[in-house]
Design a protein around this motif. Sequence first.
Motif, PDB file in Angstrom:
ATOM      1  N   GLY A 104     -13.330   3.862  -5.423  1.00 14.03           N
ATOM      2  CA  GLY A 104     -11.747   3.648  -5.436  1.00 14.03           C
ATOM      3  C   GLY A 104     -11.202   5.056  -4.679  1.00 14.03           C
ATOM      4  O   GLY A 104     -10.126   5.138  -4.939  1.00 14.03           O
ATOM      5  N   ASN A 105     -11.859   5.737  -3.975  1.00 12.47           N
ATOM      6  CA  ASN A 105     -11.312   6.938  -3.463  1.00 12.47           C
ATOM      7  C   ASN A 105     -10.978   6.713  -2.096  1.00 12.47           C
ATOM      8  O   ASN A 105     -11.092   7.776  -1.165  1.00 12.47           O
ATOM      9  CB  ASN A 105     -12.319   8.163  -3.500  1.00 12.47           C
ATOM     10  CG  ASN A 105     -12.267   8.431  -5.069  1.00 12.47           C
ATOM     11  OD1 ASN A 105     -11.399   8.461  -5.651  1.00 12.47           O
ATOM     12  ND2 ASN A 105     -13.651   8.941  -5.716  1.00 12.47           N
ATOM     13  N   THR A 137     -12.395  -1.497  -6.306  1.00 11.34           N
ATOM     14  CA  THR A 137     -12.252  -1.601  -7.703  1.00 11.34           C
ATOM     15  C   THR A 137     -13.682  -1.110  -8.552  1.00 11.34           C
ATOM     16  O   THR A 137     -13.346  -0.473  -9.159  1.00 11.34           O
ATOM     17  CB  THR A 137     -11.893  -2.862  -8.121  1.00 11.34           C
ATOM     18  OG1 THR A 137     -10.652  -3.315  -7.549  1.00 11.34           O
ATOM     19  CG2 THR A 137     -11.564  -2.978  -9.510  1.00 11.34           C
ATOM     20  N   ALA A 145       2.126   0.816  -4.101  1.00 12.64           N
ATOM     21  CA  ALA A 145       0.990   0.343  -5.172  1.00 12.64           C
ATOM     22  C   ALA A 145      -0.025   0.750  -4.992  1.00 12.64           C
ATOM     23  O   ALA A 145      -0.460   1.445  -3.867  1.00 12.64           O
ATOM     24  CB  ALA A 145       1.356  -1.192  -5.083  1.00 12.64           C
ATOM     25  N   SER A 146      -0.878   0.558  -5.964  1.00 18.69           N
ATOM     26  CA  SER A 146      -2.346   1.026  -5.687  1.00 18.69           C
ATOM     27  C   SER A 146      -3.345   0.100  -4.801  1.00 18.69           C
ATOM     28  O   SER A 146      -2.716  -0.929  -4.199  1.00 18.69           O
ATOM     29  CB  SER A 146      -3.173   0.909  -7.041  1.00 18.69           C
ATOM     30  OG  SER A 146      -3.442  -0.170  -7.305  1.00 18.69           O
ATOM     31  N   ALA A 147      -4.310   0.474  -4.220  1.00 16.40           N
ATOM     32  CA  ALA A 147      -5.068  -0.195  -3.405  1.00 16.40           C
ATOM     33  C   ALA A 147      -5.681  -1.419  -3.849  1.00 16.40           C
ATOM     34  O   ALA A 147      -5.570  -2.622  -3.173  1.00 16.40           O
ATOM     35  CB  ALA A 147      -6.258   0.802  -3.031  1.00 16.40           C
ATOM     36  N   THR A 148      -5.943  -1.456  -5.095  1.00 18.14           N
ATOM     37  CA  THR A 148      -6.361  -2.643  -5.745  1.00 18.14           C
ATOM     38  C   THR A 148      -5.373  -3.712  -5.987  1.00 18.14           C
ATOM     39  O   THR A 148      -5.484  -4.711  -5.533  1.00 18.14           O
ATOM     40  CB  THR A 148      -6.677  -2.452  -7.254  1.00 18.14           C
ATOM     41  OG1 THR A 148      -8.079  -1.392  -7.160  1.00 18.14           O
ATOM     42  CG2 THR A 148      -7.298  -3.667  -8.080  1.00 18.14           C
ATOM     43  N   VAL A 149      -4.176  -3.197  -6.008  1.00 24.71           N
ATOM     44  CA  VAL A 149      -2.903  -4.382  -6.113  1.00 24.71           C
ATOM     45  C   VAL A 149      -2.710  -4.839  -4.712  1.00 24.71           C
ATOM     46  O   VAL A 149      -2.498  -5.870  -4.691  1.00 24.71           O
ATOM     47  CB  VAL A 149      -1.679  -3.437  -6.844  1.00 24.71           C
ATOM     48  CG1 VAL A 149      -0.167  -4.223  -6.534  1.00 24.71           C
ATOM     49  CG2 VAL A 149      -1.789  -3.166  -8.311  1.00 24.71           C
ATOM     50  N   SER A 150      -2.728  -4.127  -3.906  1.00 22.64           N
ATOM     51  CA  SER A 150      -2.328  -4.380  -2.495  1.00 22.64           C
ATOM     52  C   SER A 150      -3.274  -5.221  -1.932  1.00 22.64           C
ATOM     53  O   SER A 150      -2.950  -6.402  -1.145  1.00 22.64           O
ATOM     54  CB  SER A 150      -2.127  -3.074  -1.560  1.00 22.64           C
ATOM     55  OG  SER A 150      -1.248  -2.023  -2.165  1.00 22.64           O
ATOM     56  N   SER A 168      -8.435   6.561   1.138  1.00 23.77           N
ATOM     57  CA  SER A 168      -7.206   6.712   1.730  1.00 23.77           C
ATOM     58  C   SER A 168      -6.585   5.415   2.331  1.00 23.77           C
ATOM     59  O   SER A 168      -7.168   4.476   2.290  1.00 23.77           O
ATOM     60  CB  SER A 168      -7.319   7.861   2.976  1.00 23.77           C
ATOM     61  OG  SER A 168      -7.535   7.205   4.078  1.00 23.77           O
ATOM     62  N   ARG A 169      -5.310   5.396   2.415  1.00 23.51           N
ATOM     63  CA  ARG A 169      -4.397   4.295   2.874  1.00 23.51           C
ATOM     64  C   ARG A 169      -4.927   4.011   4.358  1.00 23.51           C
ATOM     65  O   ARG A 169      -5.082   2.928   4.508  1.00 23.51           O
ATOM     66  CB  ARG A 169      -3.084   4.764   2.652  1.00 23.51           C
ATOM     67  CG  ARG A 169      -2.407   4.747   1.405  1.00 23.51           C
ATOM     68  CD  ARG A 169      -1.032   5.038   1.601  1.00 23.51           C
ATOM     69  NE  ARG A 169      -0.443   4.812  -0.083  1.00 23.51           N
ATOM     70  CZ  ARG A 169       0.643   5.607  -0.446  1.00 23.51           C
ATOM     71  NH1 ARG A 169       0.913   6.580   0.378  1.00 23.51           N
ATOM     72  NH2 ARG A 169       0.968   5.820  -1.747  1.00 23.51           N
ATOM     73  N   LEU A 181       0.889  -1.084  -0.054  1.00 20.11           N
ATOM     74  CA  LEU A 181      -0.145   0.147   0.001  1.00 20.11           C
ATOM     75  C   LEU A 181       0.747   1.200   0.112  1.00 20.11           C
ATOM     76  O   LEU A 181       0.281   2.312  -0.419  1.00 20.11           O
ATOM     77  CB  LEU A 181      -1.099   0.165   1.113  1.00 20.11           C
ATOM     78  CG  LEU A 181      -2.233   0.523   1.271  1.00 20.11           C
ATOM     79  CD1 LEU A 181      -3.106   0.683  -0.084  1.00 20.11           C
ATOM     80  CD2 LEU A 181      -2.891   0.655   2.358  1.00 20.11           C
TER      81      LEU A 181
END
Length: 190
Positions: A70-71, A66, A20-25, A73-74, A17
């Motif tokens: 998708g907005n 996804t 990388a993006s949230a989706t990938v993580s 925060s970490r 995270l």
Amino acid sequence: MTAFLILAPFGTFALLLLVASATVSLFTAAALALGVVIWDVARGGSVKMLAAGSVLLFTAIGCYVTLIDGNWSRTALHLAVDLGVLAIALLSLAIRAPFTLQYAREQVDIETTKLPGFLATNYVITWAWTFAFVAMLLADMLVIFVPGIPLWIGFAIAFAARNAALYFTKWYPQYRRGKDVAVKLSGDLR
């Protein structure tokens, strides 16, 4: 080794995270959690509630992020994962099957699982992990809701809570065994 495998999807999620993006993580963590389940079953173990729950948790949040919103925060993603893990731990206690029991049964002999303190020990250890999950959740909430708190404070609290729970998981069964032996010896002396 077991603790590493159990925590690997969560560590992977947190580290990815950062870069990388949230989706990938999320989907990488879900795939790793699924890999842990498959590895465990392939070596003769059972499907564990925490591992299977982690697959569902990361997949569900990944799909939501996804497909719907998708907005995030970490920190909000960490909060959602922490809430999900806390829910798994509390559910395991509510259904009277502490999630640590599945791991413990595979690490000790049959006679040990029949001891009166075995189940109680697993309740105590599961509660210790539940408190650690609460501390991680509170750390994420602190970072989200208190302006100016550095992100590293949340990571430090989560790291300390996880390590304290790991230490307790290793220490408490030995402590309990020592207590049980002392009680048995005092009973034998009568």
